[in-house]
Design a protein around this motif. Sequence first.
Motif, PDB file in Angstrom:
ATOM      1  N   GLU A 479       0.834  -1.208   0.000  1.00 11.22           N
ATOM      2  CA  GLU A 479       0.000   0.000   0.000  1.00 11.22           C
ATOM      3  C   GLU A 479       0.863   1.250   0.000  1.00 11.22           C
ATOM      4  OE1 GLU A 479      -2.657  -0.226   3.272  1.00 11.22           O
ATOM      5  OE2 GLU A 479      -3.848  -1.883   2.444  1.00 11.22           O
ATOM      6  N   ALA A 480       1.950   1.211   0.756  1.00 10.21           N
ATOM      7  CA  ALA A 480       2.871   2.350   0.779  1.00 10.21           C
ATOM      8  C   ALA A 480       3.536   2.526  -0.588  1.00 10.21           C
ATOM      9  CB  ALA A 480       3.920   2.145   1.868  1.00 10.21           C
ATOM     10  N   GLN A 481       3.921   1.406  -1.214  1.00  5.83           N
ATOM     11  CA  GLN A 481       4.537   1.475  -2.535  1.00  5.83           C
ATOM     12  C   GLN A 481       3.541   1.959  -3.588  1.00  5.83           C
ATOM     13  OE1 GLN A 481       7.825   0.686  -3.702  1.00  5.83           O
ATOM     14  NE2 GLN A 481       8.169   1.036  -1.527  1.00  5.83           N
ATOM     15  N   ASP A 482       2.282   1.598  -3.419  1.00 10.09           N
ATOM     16  CA  ASP A 482       1.261   2.003  -4.374  1.00 10.09           C
ATOM     17  C   ASP A 482       1.112   3.516  -4.417  1.00 10.09           C
ATOM     18  OD1 ASP A 482      -0.725   1.709  -6.267  1.00 10.09           O
ATOM     19  OD2 ASP A 482      -2.318   1.592  -4.777  1.00 10.09           O
ATOM     20  N   GLN A 483       1.218   4.153  -3.248  1.00 11.20           N
ATOM     21  CA  GLN A 483       1.144   5.613  -3.200  1.00 11.20           C
ATOM     22  C   GLN A 483       2.339   6.246  -3.911  1.00 11.20           C
ATOM     23  OE1 GLN A 483       0.727   6.779   0.888  1.00 11.20           O
ATOM     24  NE2 GLN A 483      -1.300   5.840   1.136  1.00 11.20           N
ATOM     25  N   ILE A 484       3.510   5.628  -3.753  1.00 12.65           N
ATOM     26  CA  ILE A 484       4.709   6.165  -4.400  1.00 12.65           C
ATOM     27  C   ILE A 484       4.646   5.964  -5.912  1.00 12.65           C
ATOM     28  CG2 ILE A 484       7.223   5.919  -4.581  1.00 12.65           C
ATOM     29  CD1 ILE A 484       7.231   5.037  -1.659  1.00 12.65           C
ATOM     30  N   MET A 485       4.143   4.797  -6.320  1.00 11.78           N
ATOM     31  CA  MET A 485       4.151   4.453  -7.740  1.00 11.78           C
ATOM     32  C   MET A 485       2.899   4.891  -8.477  1.00 11.78           C
ATOM     33  SD  MET A 485       5.965   0.706  -7.849  1.00 11.78           S
ATOM     34  CE  MET A 485       7.640   0.489  -7.235  1.00 11.78           C
ATOM     35  N   SER A 486       2.030   5.617  -7.836  1.00 15.15           N
ATOM     36  CA  SER A 486       0.847   6.141  -8.524  1.00 15.15           C
ATOM     37  C   SER A 486       1.166   7.393  -9.334  1.00 15.15           C
ATOM     38  CB  SER A 486      -0.259   6.448  -7.512  1.00 15.15           C
ATOM     39  OG  SER A 486       0.183   7.438  -6.584  1.00 15.15           O
ATOM     40  N   ALA A 487       2.373   7.933  -9.148  1.00 11.32           N
ATOM     41  CA  ALA A 487       2.783   9.137  -9.881  1.00 11.32           C
ATOM     42  C   ALA A 487       3.047   8.814 -11.349  1.00 11.32           C
ATOM     43  CB  ALA A 487       4.029   9.735  -9.235  1.00 11.32           C
ATOM     44  N   ARG A 488       2.982   9.863 -12.184  1.00 10.21           N
ATOM     45  CA  ARG A 488       3.284   9.735 -13.603  1.00 10.21           C
ATOM     46  C   ARG A 488       4.258  10.832 -14.003  1.00 10.21           C
ATOM     47  NH1 ARG A 488      -2.040   8.002 -17.084  1.00 10.21           N
ATOM     48  NH2 ARG A 488      -2.868   6.441 -15.624  1.00 10.21           N
ATOM     49  N   ILE A 489       4.880  10.638 -15.138  1.00 11.53           N
ATOM     50  CA  ILE A 489       5.858  11.616 -15.599  1.00 11.53           C
ATOM     51  C   ILE A 489       5.189  12.946 -15.951  1.00 11.53           C
ATOM     52  CG2 ILE A 489       5.776  11.038 -18.067  1.00 11.53           C
ATOM     53  CD1 ILE A 489       8.868  11.228 -18.025  1.00 11.53           C
ATOM     54  N   THR A 490       3.870  12.913 -16.201  1.00 11.32           N
ATOM     55  CA  THR A 490       3.155  14.154 -16.507  1.00 11.32           C
ATOM     56  C   THR A 490       3.127  15.110 -15.315  1.00 11.32           C
ATOM     57  OG1 THR A 490       1.121  12.957 -15.961  1.00 11.32           O
ATOM     58  CG2 THR A 490       1.667  13.188 -18.279  1.00 11.32           C
ATOM     59  N   LEU A 491       3.297  14.584 -14.102  1.00 10.87           N
ATOM     60  CA  LEU A 491       3.350  15.454 -12.925  1.00 10.87           C
ATOM     61  C   LEU A 491       4.622  16.290 -12.911  1.00 10.87           C
ATOM     62  CD1 LEU A 491       2.076  12.955 -10.202  1.00 10.87           C
ATOM     63  CD2 LEU A 491       0.779  14.758 -11.346  1.00 10.87           C
ATOM     64  N   LYS A 492       5.674  15.759 -13.529  1.00  8.31           N
ATOM     65  CA  LYS A 492       6.954  16.467 -13.567  1.00  8.31           C
ATOM     66  C   LYS A 492       7.121  17.287 -14.843  1.00  8.31           C
ATOM     67  CE  LYS A 492       8.096  14.533  -9.691  1.00  8.31           C
ATOM     68  NZ  LYS A 492       8.220  15.327  -8.440  1.00  8.31           N
ATOM     69  N   ILE A 493       6.600  16.750 -15.954  1.00  6.27           N
ATOM     70  CA  ILE A 493       6.676  17.469 -17.237  1.00  6.27           C
ATOM     71  C   ILE A 493       5.272  17.513 -17.819  1.00  6.27           C
ATOM     72  CG2 ILE A 493       7.943  17.662 -19.421  1.00  6.27           C
ATOM     73  CD1 ILE A 493       9.852  15.570 -18.425  1.00  6.27           C
ATOM     74  N   PRO A 494       4.460  18.485 -17.461  1.00  4.05           N
ATOM     75  CA  PRO A 494       3.055  18.516 -17.900  1.00  4.05           C
ATOM     76  C   PRO A 494       2.889  18.648 -19.416  1.00  4.05           C
ATOM     77  CG  PRO A 494       3.438  20.014 -16.057  1.00  4.05           C
ATOM     78  CD  PRO A 494       4.773  19.584 -16.529  1.00  4.05           C
ATOM     79  N   LYS A 495       3.664  19.542 -20.042  1.00 11.40           N
ATOM     80  CA  LYS A 495       3.509  19.792 -21.469  1.00 11.40           C
ATOM     81  C   LYS A 495       4.876  19.911 -22.142  1.00 11.40           C
ATOM     82  CE  LYS A 495      -0.981  22.120 -21.171  1.00 11.40           C
ATOM     83  NZ  LYS A 495      -1.760  23.347 -21.501  1.00 11.40           N
ATOM     84  N   PRO A 496       5.538  18.814 -22.390  1.00 13.24           N
ATOM     85  CA  PRO A 496       6.849  18.878 -23.061  1.00 13.24           C
ATOM     86  C   PRO A 496       6.687  19.303 -24.517  1.00 13.24           C
ATOM     87  CG  PRO A 496       6.135  16.613 -22.864  1.00 13.24           C
ATOM     88  CD  PRO A 496       5.129  17.428 -22.101  1.00 13.24           C
ATOM     89  N   GLN A 497       7.624  20.093 -24.987  1.00 14.02           N
ATOM     90  CA  GLN A 497       7.563  20.541 -26.381  1.00 14.02           C
ATOM     91  C   GLN A 497       8.281  19.562 -27.312  1.00 14.02           C
ATOM     92  OE1 GLN A 497       9.152  24.451 -27.071  1.00 14.02           O
ATOM     93  NE2 GLN A 497       8.526  24.517 -29.227  1.00 14.02           N
ATOM     94  N   TYR A 498       9.458  19.120 -26.890  1.00  9.66           N
ATOM     95  CA  TYR A 498      10.248  18.203 -27.704  1.00  9.66           C
ATOM     96  C   TYR A 498      10.393  16.854 -27.008  1.00  9.66           C
ATOM     97  CZ  TYR A 498      11.503  22.375 -30.354  1.00  9.66           C
ATOM     98  OH  TYR A 498      11.448  23.519 -31.106  1.00  9.66           O
ATOM     99  N   LEU A 499      10.572  15.828 -27.820  1.00  7.52           N
ATOM    100  CA  LEU A 499      10.703  14.478 -27.279  1.00  7.52           C
ATOM    101  C   LEU A 499      11.937  14.337 -26.396  1.00  7.52           C
ATOM    102  CD1 LEU A 499       9.190  11.753 -27.505  1.00  7.52           C
ATOM    103  CD2 LEU A 499      10.793  11.116 -29.315  1.00  7.52           C
ATOM    104  N   SER A 500      12.960  15.114 -26.665  1.00  5.25           N
ATOM    105  CA  SER A 500      14.197  15.043 -25.890  1.00  5.25           C
ATOM    106  C   SER A 500      13.973  15.412 -24.425  1.00  5.25           C
ATOM    107  CB  SER A 500      15.256  15.958 -26.511  1.00  5.25           C
ATOM    108  OG  SER A 500      14.786  17.292 -26.580  1.00  5.25           O
ATOM    109  N   GLU A 501      12.964  16.209 -24.127  1.00 11.74           N
ATOM    110  CA  GLU A 501      12.684  16.584 -22.742  1.00 11.74           C
ATOM    111  C   GLU A 501      12.237  15.367 -21.931  1.00 11.74           C
ATOM    112  OE1 GLU A 501      10.102  20.024 -22.409  1.00 11.74           O
ATOM    113  OE2 GLU A 501      10.699  20.703 -24.415  1.00 11.74           O
ATOM    114  N   ILE A 502      11.401  14.524 -22.520  1.00 14.22           N
ATOM    115  CA  ILE A 502      10.953  13.302 -21.844  1.00 14.22           C
ATOM    116  C   ILE A 502      12.132  12.359 -21.629  1.00 14.22           C
ATOM    117  CG2 ILE A 502       9.380  11.335 -21.983  1.00 14.22           C
ATOM    118  CD1 ILE A 502       7.609  12.997 -23.820  1.00 14.22           C
ATOM    119  N   ILE A 503      12.970  12.236 -22.661  1.00 16.75           N
ATOM    120  CA  ILE A 503      14.122  11.333 -22.581  1.00 16.75           C
ATOM    121  C   ILE A 503      15.098  11.796 -21.503  1.00 16.75           C
ATOM    122  CG2 ILE A 503      16.112  10.439 -23.857  1.00 16.75           C
ATOM    123  CD1 ILE A 503      14.379  10.665 -26.399  1.00 16.75           C
TER     124      ILE A 503
END
Length: 672
Positions: A479-503
């Motif tokens: 349950e503790a791990q589930d809270q940690i792993m419920s995050a997504r990369i969109t929380l850190k980079i909401p609207k990337p312009q170029y693919l290199s930003e995600i990489i």
Amino acid sequence: MKLAASEAFRKLKLKHYQQAKVTTTKFYQTKPFFSMPEQIEKESGVLAPKRVNQVDLFKRYTYEVLPALEQSVELDLLEKVFQKVDPVVRESITQAYIRKQVEQLAQQPDPSTIKDLEDNTKSSMPRERAKLFLQNWLDLNPIQIGKWIPLNYDLFKKTFKFLSPGDFQKNLIELSKNFSLMMTLEGFKTMDYVDSSKRIPQIFKYQKLSKDNFNKEGFFIVMFNVLKGDFNDQLKKHRNNEIFQRIFATSVNFDALLTVILSHWELVQQLRTMEQRKEFFKSLVDQLLEKIDKEQPNASMPELLFSTVKTLQFKDFTLDLTKYVNNPFPVPQTLIDNRFGEQYYGYSSNLLFYGDHGAGKSGVLMQAIMFAQQTGWIVAVVPSGYNWTSLKYEAKRHPKTGLYMQPKAAQEWLEQFKEANQEHLKTFLVDLSLYGKFNLSGVHDDDPDPCPNLYDKRREYHFKDFEQFINKEEKDFEEAQDQIMSARITLKIPKPQYLSEIIDYGISNAHYATNAVYEVMEQLYNTDKYKVLVAVDGINWFYRPSQLPSFRYESDKNLRGYVPPYHMSLPRLFMHFDGHKIKNGTKITASSIYKLFQHDFQPKHILLPQKYGIKLNGAPLDMFRSFCEYGIQTGMWKCDEFSQSTMEQFWMETQGNYFETIKCMKVHWRDI
């Protein structure tokens, strides 16, 4: 008196030998162990037929008679084929042959400088270095098969920062200190396949496309690649449909349906514009949904699918699929002849190479990868399926989806992908309509459950019965791990312009690396601007139990307590033969016999049609000569000179297997 009797006896013997001359000739030839006494020959003056050595006769037949017969047959066949070739191609072949003859004539030594040699199998004269190398990829043509293309070692390290496909190229670089690729016939055809998989929608507006020529090889390939994207756009709308996920997970059914459609001019006429194609494939998908039986779990093969659906209606034309049950891929015959022959269907959305260890599978993969990179493609390479299923990387289980993630492996893949495609990533704009749909373990919001609670009738248990053996402490931890792993990369980079930003973010943050890999591949599969090649070496390892242990799989007799690759995030992404889902590009794969003794992998072992793969058998003799010459010129093989007979012997010893050849070159200083 004695002298007269002796003379009479001698004449009598001479008379008998003269009468038997004709009959004894054949006898002596067939009885080489018997000969006329020398004294009688001398006295009579009749010489007995000389003994004929059967070995010499066989050698003469082999070296003189057989080559003449073969040359006559080959010339006759070539003449017949040559007359059928297009006049433009015929002229090109003629000019290439003339250039080759002129080049060979220019290399001939002055006859006056040649001395008679006592031993024609070995010469003390210095051996001329063969011209092995081409300048660039543009020089490639069928006449240049067997030549080598020298490449920069920095390019190799840039493309394969951590690992390259197979150990073939690694051995070549270590021994020769050079990075070069030999163009094999299979490699040339693969590069042609990759180059022809581009998407050109304008083909349906081409004025010369008519009922008389629509089924020609060139038109078929271009139309197939266009329809591939349009058909897949409609399938994506049903991504959460488990039946479609199962039937179209691989491209076998997909390719078969498109091939049958393209064999009818009445249907091709309905695909002229984008709006017509959209309406056509919407109707196709709707009919498939209606007719496919939900209780039919084995419709993964075209024969079963066609038998289930039976007919499809498109306006006033009825397509009877039952006619194609025995021939689900009615491609143009010229396509089969010009590609890989009868062992392959002729054309599909994927290529699979298989064969023995050292047969050249990874070598063909390398040729296609380097060709694509040098001609403006984006390349996404998995150099070793074995590494991802071994214990090389630490794995973490996602508590919600049940998938096992390998953050370090994901980071390495992103870093290698970035190094190999830097120029394209600077301008690759992110399609935000596709972005943000994957969770941390790579499961799309519209995907079915990746680890369903299936029931095993034979062993009478559900897959998730293991949950009853998890204690309270383990549940609290999950349950503790589930809270940690419920995050997504969109929380850190909401609207990337170029693919290199995600990489870049995935490389610097291991927690989001797997999520980043899935987001990158989603963009690549759906881009229309860039040409994309996905290459996977060792794909057969994704269809075997991994080396990662887990008590959750102890009840499965086939897994024996080891996690299957389809429950591991990275292998799950690349394991399918899903080149049909790449909008502008293709996918090529190869099997690997690494650490498997006498393993015989075949497409049917992973539920693919046998003709969906191309089997490699090592180098033919001409290729083998070029390979050995390269080894001598680069110092990889410590051999000063060799003769034709010993080269053929070496080829017989290794059977043209590249791995065995390199192994011999490593350990033997052969002076032949």
